[in-house]
Design a protein around this motif. Sequence first.
Motif, PDB file in Angstrom:
ATOM      1  N   THR A 137       9.395  44.225  75.420  1.00 29.14           N
ATOM      2  CA  THR A 137       8.725  43.306  74.676  1.00 29.14           C
ATOM      3  C   THR A 137       8.651  43.280  73.421  1.00 29.14           C
ATOM      4  N   VAL A 138       8.681  42.152  72.454  1.00 26.53           N
ATOM      5  CA  VAL A 138       8.769  42.193  71.014  1.00 26.53           C
ATOM      6  C   VAL A 138       7.502  41.318  70.627  1.00 26.53           C
ATOM      7  N   GLU A 139       6.595  41.968  69.940  1.00 31.39           N
ATOM      8  CA  GLU A 139       5.396  41.010  69.322  1.00 31.39           C
ATOM      9  C   GLU A 139       5.318  41.446  67.940  1.00 31.39           C
ATOM     10  N   ALA A 140       4.891  40.393  67.136  1.00 26.68           N
ATOM     11  CA  ALA A 140       4.804  40.294  65.854  1.00 26.68           C
ATOM     12  C   ALA A 140       3.537  39.672  65.299  1.00 26.68           C
ATOM     13  N   GLU A 141       2.994  39.932  64.310  1.00 26.32           N
ATOM     14  CA  GLU A 141       1.890  39.225  63.860  1.00 26.32           C
ATOM     15  C   GLU A 141       1.743  39.460  62.143  1.00 26.32           C
ATOM     16  N   ILE A 142       0.934  38.762  61.391  1.00 33.85           N
ATOM     17  CA  ILE A 142       0.760  39.028  59.996  1.00 33.85           C
ATOM     18  C   ILE A 142      -1.026  39.476  60.168  1.00 33.85           C
ATOM     19  N   MET A 143      -1.457  40.510  59.592  1.00 40.10           N
ATOM     20  CA  MET A 143      -2.638  40.795  59.589  1.00 40.10           C
ATOM     21  C   MET A 143      -3.068  41.714  58.458  1.00 40.10           C
ATOM     22  N   GLU A 144      -4.441  41.806  58.323  1.00 36.43           N
ATOM     23  CA  GLU A 144      -4.869  42.409  57.149  1.00 36.43           C
ATOM     24  C   GLU A 144      -5.363  43.734  57.588  1.00 36.43           C
ATOM     25  N   LYS A 145      -5.174  44.939  56.686  1.00 33.54           N
ATOM     26  CA  LYS A 145      -5.609  46.064  56.711  1.00 33.54           C
ATOM     27  C   LYS A 145      -6.821  46.549  55.966  1.00 33.54           C
ATOM     28  N   ASP A 146      -7.470  47.887  56.451  1.00 35.25           N
ATOM     29  CA  ASP A 146      -8.559  48.290  55.623  1.00 35.25           C
ATOM     30  C   ASP A 146      -8.278  48.453  54.132  1.00 35.25           C
ATOM     31  N   ASP A 147      -7.160  48.675  53.964  1.00 34.18           N
ATOM     32  CA  ASP A 147      -6.669  49.110  52.487  1.00 34.18           C
ATOM     33  C   ASP A 147      -6.550  47.957  51.537  1.00 34.18           C
ATOM     34  N   GLY A 148      -6.774  46.558  52.073  1.00 31.79           N
ATOM     35  CA  GLY A 148      -6.964  45.422  51.290  1.00 31.79           C
ATOM     36  C   GLY A 148      -5.650  44.591  51.058  1.00 31.79           C
ATOM     37  N   TYR A 149      -4.666  45.286  52.021  1.00 32.25           N
ATOM     38  CA  TYR A 149      -3.174  44.511  51.763  1.00 32.25           C
ATOM     39  C   TYR A 149      -2.898  43.909  53.122  1.00 32.25           C
ATOM     40  N   THR A 150      -1.925  42.902  53.052  1.00 31.37           N
ATOM     41  CA  THR A 150      -1.588  41.969  54.173  1.00 31.37           C
ATOM     42  C   THR A 150      -0.310  42.769  54.565  1.00 31.37           C
ATOM     43  N   TYR A 151      -0.208  42.987  55.991  1.00 32.85           N
ATOM     44  CA  TYR A 151       0.842  43.540  56.442  1.00 32.85           C
ATOM     45  C   TYR A 151       1.451  42.745  57.837  1.00 32.85           C
ATOM     46  N   LEU A 152       2.879  42.980  57.743  1.00 31.98           N
ATOM     47  CA  LEU A 152       3.621  42.654  58.890  1.00 31.98           C
ATOM     48  C   LEU A 152       3.647  43.452  60.049  1.00 31.98           C
ATOM     49  N   ARG A 153       3.080  43.299  61.223  1.00 25.00           N
ATOM     50  CA  ARG A 153       3.178  44.319  62.442  1.00 25.00           C
ATOM     51  C   ARG A 153       4.249  43.889  63.164  1.00 25.00           C
ATOM     52  N   LEU A 154       5.020  44.591  63.334  1.00 20.06           N
ATOM     53  CA  LEU A 154       6.129  44.482  64.546  1.00 20.06           C
ATOM     54  C   LEU A 154       6.132  45.377  65.645  1.00 20.06           C
ATOM     55  N   LYS A 155       6.062  44.976  66.882  1.00 18.80           N
ATOM     56  CA  LYS A 155       5.884  45.913  67.898  1.00 18.80           C
ATOM     57  C   LYS A 155       6.839  45.754  68.897  1.00 18.80           C
ATOM     58  N   VAL A 156       7.763  46.765  69.430  1.00 12.88           N
ATOM     59  CA  VAL A 156       8.837  46.704  70.271  1.00 12.88           C
ATOM     60  C   VAL A 156       8.579  47.813  71.436  1.00 12.88           C
ATOM     61  N   GLY A 157       8.367  47.010  72.498  1.00 12.54           N
ATOM     62  CA  GLY A 157       7.928  48.265  73.795  1.00 12.54           C
ATOM     63  C   GLY A 157       9.222  47.945  74.864  1.00 12.54           C
ATOM     64  N   ASP A 158       9.364  48.939  75.502  1.00 13.16           N
ATOM     65  CA  ASP A 158      10.052  49.137  76.691  1.00 13.16           C
ATOM     66  C   ASP A 158       9.790  49.731  78.089  1.00 13.16           C
ATOM     67  N   THR A 159      10.259  49.515  78.888  1.00 19.27           N
ATOM     68  CA  THR A 159      10.020  50.444  80.294  1.00 19.27           C
ATOM     69  C   THR A 159      11.256  51.292  80.612  1.00 19.27           C
ATOM     70  N   GLY A 160      11.888  52.130  79.463  1.00 16.55           N
ATOM     71  CA  GLY A 160      12.814  52.669  79.622  1.00 16.55           C
ATOM     72  C   GLY A 160      12.393  54.300  79.979  1.00 16.55           C
ATOM     73  N   ILE A 161      13.288  55.167  79.594  1.00 23.42           N
ATOM     74  CA  ILE A 161      13.025  56.555  80.057  1.00 23.42           C
ATOM     75  C   ILE A 161      11.946  57.267  79.241  1.00 23.42           C
ATOM     76  N   GLY A 162      11.568  56.742  78.195  1.00 23.74           N
ATOM     77  CA  GLY A 162      10.330  57.341  77.502  1.00 23.74           C
ATOM     78  C   GLY A 162      10.734  58.723  76.757  1.00 23.74           C
ATOM     79  N   ILE A 163       9.937  59.191  75.974  1.00 24.43           N
ATOM     80  CA  ILE A 163      10.209  60.220  74.906  1.00 24.43           C
ATOM     81  C   ILE A 163       9.080  61.226  74.996  1.00 24.43           C
ATOM     82  N   ALA A 164       9.397  62.326  75.276  1.00 27.52           N
ATOM     83  CA  ALA A 164       8.534  63.582  75.328  1.00 27.52           C
ATOM     84  C   ALA A 164       7.634  63.691  74.086  1.00 27.52           C
ATOM     85  N   LYS A 165       6.466  64.104  74.251  1.00 27.06           N
ATOM     86  CA  LYS A 165       5.490  64.114  72.986  1.00 27.06           C
ATOM     87  C   LYS A 165       5.900  65.138  72.041  1.00 27.06           C
TER      88      LYS A 165
END
Length: 292
Positions: A186-214
């Motif tokens: 899944t690829v998700e993206a949006e333009i959003m405001e953060k608490d620091d007063g700046y505008t950010y592009l948020r890009l989120k890429v998720g998968d159902t793959g093998i995963g990563i150990a913490k």
Amino acid sequence: WAYMIYFIILVLIAYLLYRYFSIKLEARNAVKVVEMEKKKLEEINEAKMDFFTSVSHELKTPLSLIKAPLNHIARHQKLSKDSLDRLNIAIKNTDKMVGMIDELVQFNKVESGNLQFFLQQGNPLDFIENTARQFEDSAEEKGVSLYVNCENNGEEVWFSPLYVERITNNLISNALKFTSQGGRITVEAEIMEKDDGYTYLRLKVGDTGIGIAKEEFDNIFVKYYQTKRGHNVNNHGWGLGLSLVKMFAEIHKGSVAVESEIGKGATFTVFLNVTASAFPQMYKIQSDKTIV
């Protein structure tokens, strides 16, 4: 006795001063030696990077000349199924080599500070969606579902098309590598405001793959690092993709984070600062409205 004591005190003071200045001089010389060694090491590393970059560029030309006739034969020649399958294997491996060389060239450019950073005003969500759609054929071929969801309201911000493209490509390519047949990206993206007063592009890429150990979270953004399980699943690469994502995000005054669980996949979230006031005027391209 008094004169003798005075003499001994003077000798001690002179000796202590001598030792103090000797130690100080030795320390200064040691610092100079370290600086000289550091400078020499930097020069050697720079020479190595120049060499690798030059060799990489030289390798791309013959690879392109190999790939072109292979593609021509695959499209225009009547071949048996076995021959066509073997030809497609050759084409795929040529593409892998080109991708690895491109990754190495990009990394060397970023490391040496030669990858330029320019911003254009436009809609990054359109750009991300178009970039992500280019992976649909690869995902379909592997039997992986690719979903793209951009919350696009037409807002225009300042962003680097080159950096956004590289980040998107690296994250989706990484997800494809480690997601098996029947999985989902899944690829998700949006333009959003953060608490620091700046505008950010948020890009989120998720998968159902093998995963990563913490315990590997701190290392996956380190250059050349490859997770043990990831190396076993797919070892076609330098381990530079995620380190490039981190470097690109930081240059764009942003950040990258990961959430993951073994066997359930991983999600990478990138924030890129897209506020006009966050960047000097020298980085902005004003005349050309076309996103290159």
